[in-house]
Write a protein that holds these residues in place. Structure first.
Motif, PDB file in Angstrom:
ATOM      1  N   LEU A 102       0.690  -1.355   0.115  1.00  0.00           N
ATOM      2  CA  LEU A 102       0.102  -0.201   0.162  1.00  0.00           C
ATOM      3  C   LEU A 102       0.718   1.270  -0.162  1.00  0.00           C
ATOM      4  CD1 LEU A 102      -2.661  -1.072   2.287  1.00  0.00           C
ATOM      5  CD2 LEU A 102      -2.845  -0.764  -0.087  1.00  0.00           C
ATOM      6  N   SER A 103       2.021   1.095   0.767  1.00  0.00           N
ATOM      7  CA  SER A 103       2.762   2.304   0.710  1.00  0.00           C
ATOM      8  C   SER A 103       3.454   2.708  -0.707  1.00  0.00           C
ATOM      9  CB  SER A 103       4.022   2.036   1.709  1.00  0.00           C
ATOM     10  OG  SER A 103       3.463   1.868   2.973  1.00  0.00           O
ATOM     11  N   GLU A 104       3.707   1.679  -1.525  1.00  0.00           N
ATOM     12  CA  GLU A 104       4.348   1.822  -2.740  1.00  0.00           C
ATOM     13  C   GLU A 104       3.050   2.133  -3.713  1.00  0.00           C
ATOM     14  OE1 GLU A 104       6.210  -1.893  -3.573  1.00  0.00           O
ATOM     15  OE2 GLU A 104       7.802  -1.586  -2.108  1.00  0.00           O
ATOM     16  N   ALA A 105       1.962   1.563  -3.517  1.00  0.00           N
ATOM     17  CA  ALA A 105       0.908   1.930  -4.383  1.00  0.00           C
ATOM     18  C   ALA A 105       0.549   3.251  -4.209  1.00  0.00           C
ATOM     19  CB  ALA A 105      -0.306   1.087  -3.967  1.00  0.00           C
ATOM     20  N   ALA A 106       0.320   3.926  -2.949  1.00  0.00           N
ATOM     21  CA  ALA A 106       0.187   5.224  -2.867  1.00  0.00           C
ATOM     22  C   ALA A 106       0.987   6.440  -3.571  1.00  0.00           C
ATOM     23  CB  ALA A 106       0.188   5.696  -1.158  1.00  0.00           C
ATOM     24  N   ALA A 107       2.374   5.940  -3.568  1.00  0.00           N
ATOM     25  CA  ALA A 107       3.171   6.728  -4.409  1.00  0.00           C
ATOM     26  C   ALA A 107       2.844   6.908  -5.732  1.00  0.00           C
ATOM     27  CB  ALA A 107       4.531   6.305  -4.128  1.00  0.00           C
ATOM     28  N   ASP A 108       2.300   5.825  -6.386  1.00  0.00           N
ATOM     29  CA  ASP A 108       2.117   5.748  -7.926  1.00  0.00           C
ATOM     30  C   ASP A 108       0.821   6.122  -8.419  1.00  0.00           C
ATOM     31  OD1 ASP A 108       4.706   5.667  -8.537  1.00  0.00           O
ATOM     32  OD2 ASP A 108       4.929   3.531  -8.194  1.00  0.00           O
ATOM     33  N   LEU A 109      -0.197   6.097  -7.628  1.00  0.00           N
ATOM     34  CA  LEU A 109      -1.761   6.167  -7.767  1.00  0.00           C
ATOM     35  C   LEU A 109      -2.144   7.664  -8.040  1.00  0.00           C
ATOM     36  CD1 LEU A 109      -3.244   3.353  -5.643  1.00  0.00           C
ATOM     37  CD2 LEU A 109      -3.255   3.285  -8.063  1.00  0.00           C
ATOM     38  N   PRO A 110      -2.851   7.855  -9.098  1.00  0.00           N
ATOM     39  CA  PRO A 110      -3.637   9.363  -9.037  1.00  0.00           C
ATOM     40  C   PRO A 110      -4.565   9.596  -8.184  1.00  0.00           C
ATOM     41  CG  PRO A 110      -4.584   7.779 -10.445  1.00  0.00           C
ATOM     42  CD  PRO A 110      -3.562   6.903 -10.074  1.00  0.00           C
ATOM     43  N   VAL A 111      -4.860  10.757  -7.853  1.00  0.00           N
ATOM     44  CA  VAL A 111      -5.846  11.410  -6.946  1.00  0.00           C
ATOM     45  C   VAL A 111      -7.091  10.788  -7.576  1.00  0.00           C
ATOM     46  CG1 VAL A 111      -6.692  13.247  -5.954  1.00  0.00           C
ATOM     47  CG2 VAL A 111      -4.256  13.197  -6.209  1.00  0.00           C
ATOM     48  N   SER A 112      -7.289  11.063  -8.788  1.00  0.00           N
ATOM     49  CA  SER A 112      -8.452  10.673  -9.256  1.00  0.00           C
ATOM     50  C   SER A 112      -8.372  10.183 -10.723  1.00  0.00           C
ATOM     51  CB  SER A 112      -9.649  12.034  -9.199  1.00  0.00           C
ATOM     52  OG  SER A 112      -8.966  13.135  -9.913  1.00  0.00           O
ATOM     53  N   TYR A 113      -9.743   9.787 -11.459  1.00  0.00           N
ATOM     54  CA  TYR A 113      -9.819   9.481 -12.798  1.00  0.00           C
ATOM     55  C   TYR A 113     -10.967  10.232 -13.542  1.00  0.00           C
ATOM     56  CZ  TYR A 113      -6.956   5.370 -11.064  1.00  0.00           C
ATOM     57  OH  TYR A 113      -5.879   4.715 -10.879  1.00  0.00           O
ATOM     58  N   SER A 114     -10.957   9.989 -14.715  1.00  0.00           N
ATOM     59  CA  SER A 114     -11.928  10.460 -15.524  1.00  0.00           C
ATOM     60  C   SER A 114     -12.523   9.569 -16.520  1.00  0.00           C
ATOM     61  CB  SER A 114     -11.678  11.942 -16.339  1.00  0.00           C
ATOM     62  OG  SER A 114     -10.482  11.505 -17.315  1.00  0.00           O
ATOM     63  N   GLY A 115     -13.774   9.627 -17.210  1.00  0.00           N
ATOM     64  CA  GLY A 115     -14.105   8.768 -18.294  1.00  0.00           C
ATOM     65  C   GLY A 115     -14.572   7.394 -17.779  1.00  0.00           C
ATOM     66  N   ALA A 116     -14.185   6.637 -18.556  1.00  0.00           N
ATOM     67  CA  ALA A 116     -14.306   5.074 -18.340  1.00  0.00           C
ATOM     68  C   ALA A 116     -13.463   4.536 -16.978  1.00  0.00           C
ATOM     69  CB  ALA A 116     -14.021   4.377 -19.532  1.00  0.00           C
ATOM     70  N   ASP A 117     -12.244   5.362 -16.634  1.00  0.00           N
ATOM     71  CA  ASP A 117     -11.495   4.876 -15.741  1.00  0.00           C
ATOM     72  C   ASP A 117     -12.063   5.181 -14.297  1.00  0.00           C
ATOM     73  OD1 ASP A 117      -9.383   3.588 -17.150  1.00  0.00           O
ATOM     74  OD2 ASP A 117      -8.525   5.648 -17.781  1.00  0.00           O
ATOM     75  N   ILE A 118     -12.791   5.812 -14.157  1.00  0.00           N
ATOM     76  CA  ILE A 118     -13.565   6.366 -12.954  1.00  0.00           C
ATOM     77  C   ILE A 118     -13.930   5.020 -12.227  1.00  0.00           C
ATOM     78  CG2 ILE A 118     -15.474   7.425 -11.787  1.00  0.00           C
ATOM     79  CD1 ILE A 118     -15.451   9.817 -13.905  1.00  0.00           C
ATOM     80  N   GLY A 119     -13.614   4.928 -10.958  1.00  0.00           N
ATOM     81  CA  GLY A 119     -13.763   3.647 -10.189  1.00  0.00           C
ATOM     82  C   GLY A 119     -12.390   2.702  -9.785  1.00  0.00           C
ATOM     83  N   ARG A 120     -11.502   3.139 -10.559  1.00  0.00           N
ATOM     84  CA  ARG A 120     -10.327   2.296 -10.311  1.00  0.00           C
ATOM     85  C   ARG A 120      -9.561   2.929  -9.209  1.00  0.00           C
ATOM     86  NH1 ARG A 120      -7.874  -0.202 -14.513  1.00  0.00           N
ATOM     87  NH2 ARG A 120      -8.945   0.048 -16.685  1.00  0.00           N
ATOM     88  N   VAL A 121      -8.788   2.297  -8.410  1.00  0.00           N
ATOM     89  CA  VAL A 121      -7.983   2.298  -7.274  1.00  0.00           C
ATOM     90  C   VAL A 121      -7.441   3.913  -7.291  1.00  0.00           C
ATOM     91  CG1 VAL A 121      -6.579   1.655  -5.373  1.00  0.00           C
ATOM     92  CG2 VAL A 121      -7.796   0.106  -6.797  1.00  0.00           C
ATOM     93  N   THR A 122      -7.381   4.868  -6.313  1.00  0.00           N
ATOM     94  CA  THR A 122      -6.994   5.997  -6.103  1.00  0.00           C
ATOM     95  C   THR A 122      -5.798   6.182  -4.914  1.00  0.00           C
ATOM     96  OG1 THR A 122      -8.645   6.939  -4.573  1.00  0.00           O
ATOM     97  CG2 THR A 122      -9.150   7.062  -6.931  1.00  0.00           C
ATOM     98  N   HIS A 144      -4.190   5.151   0.863  1.00  0.00           N
ATOM     99  CA  HIS A 144      -4.301   5.668   2.247  1.00  0.00           C
ATOM    100  C   HIS A 144      -5.202   5.122   3.259  1.00  0.00           C
ATOM    101  CE1 HIS A 144      -0.747   8.686   1.799  1.00  0.00           C
ATOM    102  NE2 HIS A 144      -1.134   8.920   0.599  1.00  0.00           N
ATOM    103  N   GLY A 145      -6.304   5.230   2.839  1.00  0.00           N
ATOM    104  CA  GLY A 145      -7.555   4.488   3.626  1.00  0.00           C
ATOM    105  C   GLY A 145      -7.131   3.081   4.019  1.00  0.00           C
ATOM    106  N   LEU A 146      -6.755   2.212   3.061  1.00  0.00           N
ATOM    107  CA  LEU A 146      -6.615   0.883   3.496  1.00  0.00           C
ATOM    108  C   LEU A 146      -5.310   0.793   4.259  1.00  0.00           C
ATOM    109  CD1 LEU A 146      -7.889  -1.884   3.310  1.00  0.00           C
ATOM    110  CD2 LEU A 146      -6.576  -2.403   1.067  1.00  0.00           C
ATOM    111  N   LEU A 147      -4.305   1.409   3.986  1.00  0.00           N
ATOM    112  CA  LEU A 147      -2.973   1.444   4.815  1.00  0.00           C
ATOM    113  C   LEU A 147      -3.489   1.823   6.114  1.00  0.00           C
ATOM    114  CD1 LEU A 147       0.013   1.210   5.025  1.00  0.00           C
ATOM    115  CD2 LEU A 147      -0.019   3.707   4.344  1.00  0.00           C
ATOM    116  N   ALA A 148      -4.110   2.847   6.471  1.00  0.00           N
ATOM    117  CA  ALA A 148      -4.826   3.282   7.781  1.00  0.00           C
ATOM    118  C   ALA A 148      -5.338   2.086   8.468  1.00  0.00           C
ATOM    119  CB  ALA A 148      -5.619   4.459   7.928  1.00  0.00           C
ATOM    120  N   LYS A 149      -6.225   1.511   7.751  1.00  0.00           N
ATOM    121  CA  LYS A 149      -6.990   0.126   8.241  1.00  0.00           C
ATOM    122  C   LYS A 149      -5.847  -0.824   8.720  1.00  0.00           C
ATOM    123  CE  LYS A 149     -11.546   0.851   6.713  1.00  0.00           C
ATOM    124  NZ  LYS A 149     -12.066   0.962   7.817  1.00  0.00           N
TER     125      LYS A 149
END
Length: 513
Positions: A184-204, A209-214
């Motif tokens: 999750l730490s590595e993922a958070a560094a490379d994931l976008p804040v948000s998406y648009s179009g057909a990509d909306i719903g992918r991991v952000t 950060h939320g799952l890492l906190a959990k």
């Protein structure tokens, strides 16, 4: 617009095997690992197949995982005609293979994630997209292991695609959590804040950060959990999230992926569906969820009622009134029951009909509502389009307040609880219960999470990390008779499927089984 993930059919042959007369002879019509991972299009298809695996079959987020989330806690119980499910949820296991289907579904999803993480780095493609795809796969692998470590405790830690000759041993919970944190730490560094179009719903980035906190919170690491949530609550990501004005909008198809959503599983209705196996090109794939059909009220209602809710929870909503002297509105949003309308069963609506006309005036059963479609439909199918809101911003705010309290900053924690309570017109905690000490605030947070997140699947995780199974078992037994069967030192975890243990000399069974 509905945010949907594209489900992949034609490329999934690389992710499974096909029955052949000679199992050592390659099938010339099948894609192989060597022939598949060639370009950016393949990388996208590969990561889409990982999302698809969350909904593949009936044992993960399509249906079965919700039973583990809801019915294993003191919120719910097996209430229908599925005796095996009822025994499973009441800690009366008749076999050490009782949870094998869910275990296998999770490892199937993990196998796909591992293929992406292994093979996409070798593809010549846009580097930003490449990093994002790998990060998505790491988040989904972490999610898989988060479920595995809470429910099974000592799963094998499989970080590469397994071959037929691999027999991994159990990992310790500490090892599993360490890998979750790393992914999750590595993922958070490379994931976008948000998406648009057909990509909306992918991991952000916010979802990571939320799952890492959990993951940190589940281990009692409050400082680390707070740091993980800083980005969401006080840092650069805070502007992307807020509470919806209407609490109920968090559970309606018409308001999916809203500003309160940190991560949700995407569903899309397919009225023509005739199967859940996304490796079968001969079916019309179910891209919706079947769980509403199994949680909805029974005949003459639209569902099978395999999982019911305990009455003590709806009674808990009666303990405090709103500012204008009404019942907490979250009760009727969270559950279907005779008095969901305060005026009683003659006014309470169930899928467009009056409760009293369907079930009479003395039926005290309670059904989980947040995964259902009774706000928009007269019945349920096996292909619900309503997304599962896995992590909401309200959940983040309550976890943040919990961390602050545990770190000795109780006064600082109050405003985050106040935001959650104010949204449903409850008096702020600052007004209702000022000056709580750390211990009293801790108990209040437990109450706040119960009411805000009722029927969303986090109750069991909270019970585990709060030590309720060992320190509060008598209370649990009063609330939920299923816990009369609970054996401390054994039932904190499911048995590792005996079939896997029989096939591997390196796996050992969990204590007590």
């Amino acid at each position: 617009m509905k945010r949907s993930i594209i489900f992949i059919f034609t490329t999934l042959a690389i992710l499974g095997t096909s029955c052949q007369r000679n199992f050592d002879e390659p099938n010339p019509d099948m894609l192989t690992v060597e022939s598949f991972w060639r370009d950016e299009s393949d990388a996208l298809k590969g990561i889409n197949s990982v999302y698809s695996a969350l909904n593949r079959g009936s044992s993960y987020y399509n249906r079965g995982m919700h039973f583990l989330y809801l019915l294993r806690s003191d919120e719910g119980f097996g209430s229908g005609g599925d005796i095996g499910l009822n025994n499973n949820m009441s800690f009366a296991f008749t076999s050490n293979n009782t949870s094998a289907d869910a275990w296998n579904a999770i490892f199937h999803a993990n196998f796909r994630a591992n293929q992406v993480i292994l093979n996409v780095p070798q593809i010549a493609m846009n580097e930003t997209v490449k990093k994002r795809i790998i990060a998505e796969a790491k988040f989904l692998r972490a999610l898989n292991y988060f479920n595995l470590v809470v429910f099974w405790g000592r799963p094998p830690l499989v970080l590469t695609p397994l071959t037929a000759t691999d027999y991994p041993a159990n990992a310790t919970p500490e090892q599993v959590y360490a890998q979750i944190v790393q992914d999750l730490s590595e993922a958070a560094a490379d994931l976008p804040v948000s998406y648009s179009g057909a990509d909306i719903g992918r991991v952000t980035k916010g979802a990571a950060h939320g799952l890492l906190a959990k993951a940190y919170l589940q281990q009692g690491k409050f400082s680390e959990a707070k740091t993980a949530m800083d980005w969401l609550v006080t840092g650069e990501g805070a502007g992307n999230y807020a509470l919806m004005e209407n609490y109920a909008d968090n559970f309606k198809q018409t308001a999916e992926n809203n500003r309160e959503s940190v991560y949700e599983i995407q569903y899309k209705e397919n009225a023509a569906e005739n199967g859940d196996d996304d490796t079968n090109p001969g079916i019309s794939l179910n891209t919706g969820a079947s769980v509403p059909k199994f949680l909805a009220p029974p005949n003459p209602g639209p569902g099978y009622a395999d999982g019911g809710a305990r009455r003590w929870i709806v009674d808990s909503f009666e303990e405090e009134r709103t500012i204008d002297d009404r019942r907490d509105p979250r009760a009727a949003v969270s559950f279907l029951y005779d008095n969901a309308d305060e005026r009683g069963p003659a006014f309470t609506m169930v899928y467009g009909q009056v409760w009293q006309a369907i079930y009479g005036g003395n039926d005290k059963r309670v059904w989980f509502r947040k995964l259902l479609n009774d706000d928009s439909k007269s019945g349920e199918s096996f292909s619900s389009p309503n997304n599962y809101r896995m992590i909401r911003y309200a959940d983040i705010l309550l976890m943040y307040a919990e961390c602050l309290n545990e770190l000795g900053q109780t006064a600082t924690a109050y405003p985050y609880v106040d935001r959650v309570r104010s949204r449903v017109n409850m008096r702020t905690l600052t007004v209702a219960k000022p000056g709580l000490d750390q211990s009293a605030f801790r108990q209040q947070i437990k109450k706040e999470r119960l009411l805000e997140l009722a029927g969303e699947g986090w109750r069991y995780f909270d019970m585990v990390r709060w030590g309720e199974l060992s320190n509060n078992l008598n209370t649990l037994r009063q609330r939920d008779p299923d816990f009369n069967n609970f054996v401390p030192g054994k039932h904190e975890w499911y048995p590792i499927p005996q079939s896997d243990i029989d096939n591997s000399a390196n796996l050992t069974q969990n204590p007590g089984y």
